[in-house]
Design a protein around this motif. Sequence first.
Motif, PDB file in Angstrom:
ATOM      1  N   ILE A 116      60.863  62.802  13.441  1.00 17.79           N
ATOM      2  CA  ILE A 116      59.931  61.679  13.255  1.00 17.79           C
ATOM      3  C   ILE A 116      60.534  60.674  12.265  1.00 17.79           C
ATOM      4  CG2 ILE A 116      57.649  61.032  12.380  1.00 17.79           C
ATOM      5  CD1 ILE A 116      56.666  63.768  13.310  1.00 17.79           C
ATOM      6  N   ASP A 117      60.480  59.396  12.654  1.00 13.04           N
ATOM      7  CA  ASP A 117      60.959  58.308  11.796  1.00 13.04           C
ATOM      8  C   ASP A 117      59.738  57.613  11.187  1.00 13.04           C
ATOM      9  OD1 ASP A 117      62.100  56.186  10.526  1.00 13.04           O
ATOM     10  OD2 ASP A 117      63.325  55.527  12.216  1.00 13.04           O
ATOM     11  N   ASN A 162      50.306  59.493   9.953  1.00 18.90           N
ATOM     12  CA  ASN A 162      48.927  59.663   9.499  1.00 18.90           C
ATOM     13  C   ASN A 162      48.344  60.995   9.938  1.00 18.90           C
ATOM     14  OD1 ASN A 162      47.431  57.386   8.032  1.00 18.90           O
ATOM     15  ND2 ASN A 162      48.732  56.270   9.455  1.00 18.90           N
ATOM     16  N   ILE A 163      48.702  61.441  11.163  1.00 24.44           N
ATOM     17  CA  ILE A 163      48.180  62.719  11.666  1.00 24.44           C
ATOM     18  C   ILE A 163      48.673  63.878  10.810  1.00 24.44           C
ATOM     19  CG2 ILE A 163      48.310  64.333  13.597  1.00 24.44           C
ATOM     20  CD1 ILE A 163      48.391  61.872  15.458  1.00 24.44           C
ATOM     21  N   LEU A 164      49.974  63.876  10.482  1.00 24.19           N
ATOM     22  CA  LEU A 164      50.582  65.014   9.809  1.00 24.19           C
ATOM     23  C   LEU A 164      50.461  64.956   8.289  1.00 24.19           C
ATOM     24  CD1 LEU A 164      53.843  65.304  11.946  1.00 24.19           C
ATOM     25  CD2 LEU A 164      51.670  66.502  12.279  1.00 24.19           C
ATOM     26  N   GLU A 192      47.601  68.361   3.530  1.00 21.09           N
ATOM     27  CA  GLU A 192      48.171  67.031   3.700  1.00 21.09           C
ATOM     28  C   GLU A 192      47.837  66.406   5.050  1.00 21.09           C
ATOM     29  OE1 GLU A 192      52.046  66.837   0.983  1.00 21.09           O
ATOM     30  OE2 GLU A 192      52.346  68.073   2.761  1.00 21.09           O
ATOM     31  N   GLU A 193      47.464  67.216   6.054  1.00 22.22           N
ATOM     32  CA  GLU A 193      47.190  66.671   7.385  1.00 22.22           C
ATOM     33  C   GLU A 193      45.802  66.040   7.435  1.00 22.22           C
ATOM     34  OE1 GLU A 193      45.598  70.821   7.249  1.00 22.22           O
ATOM     35  OE2 GLU A 193      47.440  69.812   6.624  1.00 22.22           O
ATOM     36  N   LYS A 194      45.618  65.155   8.392  1.00 23.63           N
ATOM     37  CA  LYS A 194      44.290  64.603   8.636  1.00 23.63           C
ATOM     38  C   LYS A 194      43.423  65.654   9.371  1.00 23.63           C
ATOM     39  CE  LYS A 194      44.074  60.310   7.098  1.00 23.63           C
ATOM     40  NZ  LYS A 194      43.008  59.888   6.167  1.00 23.63           N
ATOM     41  N   THR A 226      61.041  68.900  12.965  1.00 22.53           N
ATOM     42  CA  THR A 226      60.836  69.781  11.819  1.00 22.53           C
ATOM     43  C   THR A 226      59.563  69.421  11.050  1.00 22.53           C
ATOM     44  OG1 THR A 226      62.273  68.343  10.509  1.00 22.53           O
ATOM     45  CG2 THR A 226      63.287  70.263  11.523  1.00 22.53           C
ATOM     46  N   LEU A 227      59.191  68.138  11.010  1.00 23.96           N
ATOM     47  CA  LEU A 227      57.962  67.743  10.331  1.00 23.96           C
ATOM     48  C   LEU A 227      56.736  68.325  11.036  1.00 23.96           C
ATOM     49  CD1 LEU A 227      57.068  66.092   7.887  1.00 23.96           C
ATOM     50  CD2 LEU A 227      56.809  64.108   9.389  1.00 23.96           C
ATOM     51  N   VAL A 228      56.803  68.405  12.386  1.00 26.06           N
ATOM     52  CA  VAL A 228      55.714  68.998  13.158  1.00 26.06           C
ATOM     53  C   VAL A 228      55.653  70.502  12.898  1.00 26.06           C
ATOM     54  CG1 VAL A 228      54.810  69.418  15.474  1.00 26.06           C
ATOM     55  CG2 VAL A 228      55.840  67.208  14.904  1.00 26.06           C
TER      56      VAL A 228
END
Length: 935
Positions: free
Chosen positions: A119-120, A129-131, A161-163, A186-188
Amino acid sequence: MSIPINETLLTNFPPTTKTGEQQLVQYIKDAPFQDGHWKVLKGLYKKLEENPISEALIELIFKLDNTSQKELEHKYPTERSLGYMKRRAARYLRTISASNPDLYIEIVMGLLHMQKNEIDLDHQWVLGNILLGSSKRLVHASNGRGKMRIAESDLDICRREEKCPEIWDQNLFHLQNLLQSDELATLVCAFAIKVLIRNKKPLPTFSNQQLARFFQSDSPWLKQVAADQCYQKLLSGKLISSQFLAQSFFYSPADRRAWYVNVFFGHNENSDKPSMLKMLTNWLLPVNQKALIPSMKDLMKHIAELTFDHLKFPISGRVKSAAKVLLKHKQYVDTRLLSKHFKAILAAENNDLLELALDGASKSNYNQIKDWLLGAEEAPESIISHLFEVFEKKITINRSSVKLMTSFLYEHSVNLSHFGWMIISKSKKASNITQNFWVNQYWRGHLNVAFKNMASSKHGSELVAKFCQDRLRWIGWHYETVIYLINNAQSPLKESVYGMMKEKVQQDLQNWLEYLVKLEDDRDKIMNDVWPNITGGQISNHHMLNLLMNNHKWINSWAWRLLEEKKADRKCVYYISSRIIKDYQASKVLEFGTKMLEHSNKSFSKWFIEAVKDQVESNPHRLEKMMAFSHLFINELGPKSIQKLVEELPSAKWKKVRLSIHLYTMGENGSAFWKNVLNKIATGNAPKLYNRTLDDDLFLQSFYLVEDTSLLEEKSPVFGDLLFNWLQKQENLFSKGSTLLLAACKHPIIQIRNWAKQQVHKVGMDLIFALQLMESGVPDAFKLGKSFFDAAKDDSIEELEYVLALCDSPQKEVRDYGIKYMKERSANLKSSIAMACLSEHGDPIIQEFVAKQLKEQATKEEFVRTFDKGVLRTKNQSRKAKQIIKQRLEENLDVDAETLVELARGKNKKDAEWAVLQLTKLALSGQETAAFELD
């Protein structure tokens, strides 16, 4: 292939069939973000918010989120429009998270499954915003319109930290399914793992590919999960790669790292007691797989790489643990890796790492010396000395090593240069190398790092002083290089340059004194050494000025000593003082002037005040600079200069000097000052001068105290009241018969004359004063003087004196009055004494008066003959007096024969005939006369 713009999708929205939905989704996938298509896509999104079709929303939101503003090449969409749509999509998801959680999960899971790449956050604002929408680490620049970034922060395992965390807590199976994919960003993965861990749900077993990605990620969560799964594999008897083993050890908690040390890294490979790693692998693996056992060398390599990648100060606990392992198995650590990270090792301040590095340095080969010395640039001197000692033993003096060491001389590194000079000093080519170095570097001097390194090197300084002694003078005019060497060079180079510096200072003190100040410890010693040979002629007045005004205290102190002992003459001090007053600010003038006035040489203060006076007279505006000294030189200024100051100074400056100038007007030059002021004001073109003097009560009082009669020379009616007041203040000056009183009586201003008249009446007057009044030509004064004569008593002795004085006046008007006065008082002037006095007067009228009186009185006194003789001899005047005398003499013949003879021989025919006739009468009367012949 170009995609046709399908605006019918907007007009026929929502689609009523499955085929229509598929066409809609396909168009969203294929349509590019450009003119025409953008309008349709934007319109579809707005309609999808009202009538959601999950598959279409997923595709469109993913397409919006993955499009960077940098990729926009067409007029539409604009960067602002695309950003707006991203923010709108994020807002929509937050809205449906509350109103329709199932739809939210469906759309978000679809987006997460589609995100195969990392993710960029620069442009993927929706997924960001989701993560991380509730994270305190997430920063969205420009009020949600710029790039996203994750700020550095310590992770809190309890922080969500997630929404919408409550929705995810109810849909954990979705996250477990999500983690089955090996292609997730990796962020997911970090997001899913954190949620599952907090809910105490088991994690799936990740593939080696996933574990490798986790270890390489920036997420501590992923690294910890990867380390944990590797640990579980080991416990279950599975063998992992040496890299995984190293990473698992490094990223495990402290207690587990201790387990790794005891089980796998507790013994050397050559030890009699085998390590647990050997025992496990020998027991678990078949004979044909023994080659897969991780070697200690590979393990140490990976641990070392991890250690140095995480090396910082203060070092972490895992780095300390790794350092102990590396030191235990130091024979397996690559010395090239140690030399590469030697600087970081020193900065870490860890004894295990330092011991490991120094051991590696002792094992390094010849070609690694440069890396080690570069890394030790900021190391303590003890470590550098140790490295030099170790590496010196590795060097064999030959062609190759000398070439390498010569290259070290030109390196920026101090260590390389010093080591190079140390080795070169043992070479037979030291002379040539040193001389070549000097030829290439002397002109660059202190600006060149190689030159600086040479100067600070003990061996370099010795070699240059030994082999370049004759060439040292090449730097003679590079004064900064000379100064640098004296300050920083090692002996004996410093001593050689020190002698050169002394010569330069003695030859050109006025320039080199300013260079000497840059010396740190030797400047006073040099000056004291050359002082006896310095003469005043070596320093120009102009340069002396620059030295005295130098802001550096050391230069300033020596400049004053130069002035006092070498240049102490009037011409020099006057020049310097004048230039300082003219060119420098008031603070500098004050500083210099104070020193001048307090100097033991009292001539300095005299010359300084002289210069100040001349400067103020030439330019009054410079007075402000010398205000502190105004009381010393104001009285030295001429009246015209003072008047110019009063007239030209600005108000602020005038206030500062007003009292000093007032005192000046009270002094001996006050009279001349006021005369100049009155003359200038009389022209009518000096309002400022008037306001500051005659309109100032302080100055006005000093004017009234002036005791100078010349003030009455001012005749302008403008000053009538001023002078009248002055007369009243100075009444004592106007004494009887004084010149000042006479001047007042004759003054053209009637107001002054009237006062003077009253003063005369008060103090009285004498004959001379009255006569002067009448001779003044001023009617009022004439009248006043006449009153003196008119007041004489009848038949007094003064009458004759007054007549004589009046008749002797050079002024006709006065003489006429004297004749009149005589006629009016003739009855009192008939005595023989009066006649004798009057007979001496040459005025024809008086002579006529005397002649008549003598005829009437028939006086025989001696003065009569003298009178007769004088009148008879006159030519072309006193005819009446002469005729009366002739008539008297014709009767009594009481005349001198010589006088008659003289008249007879004269050119006046009538007088001659008369004289002949009288001579004949004398002869006939029997008196003897001198013989004479008539022509």
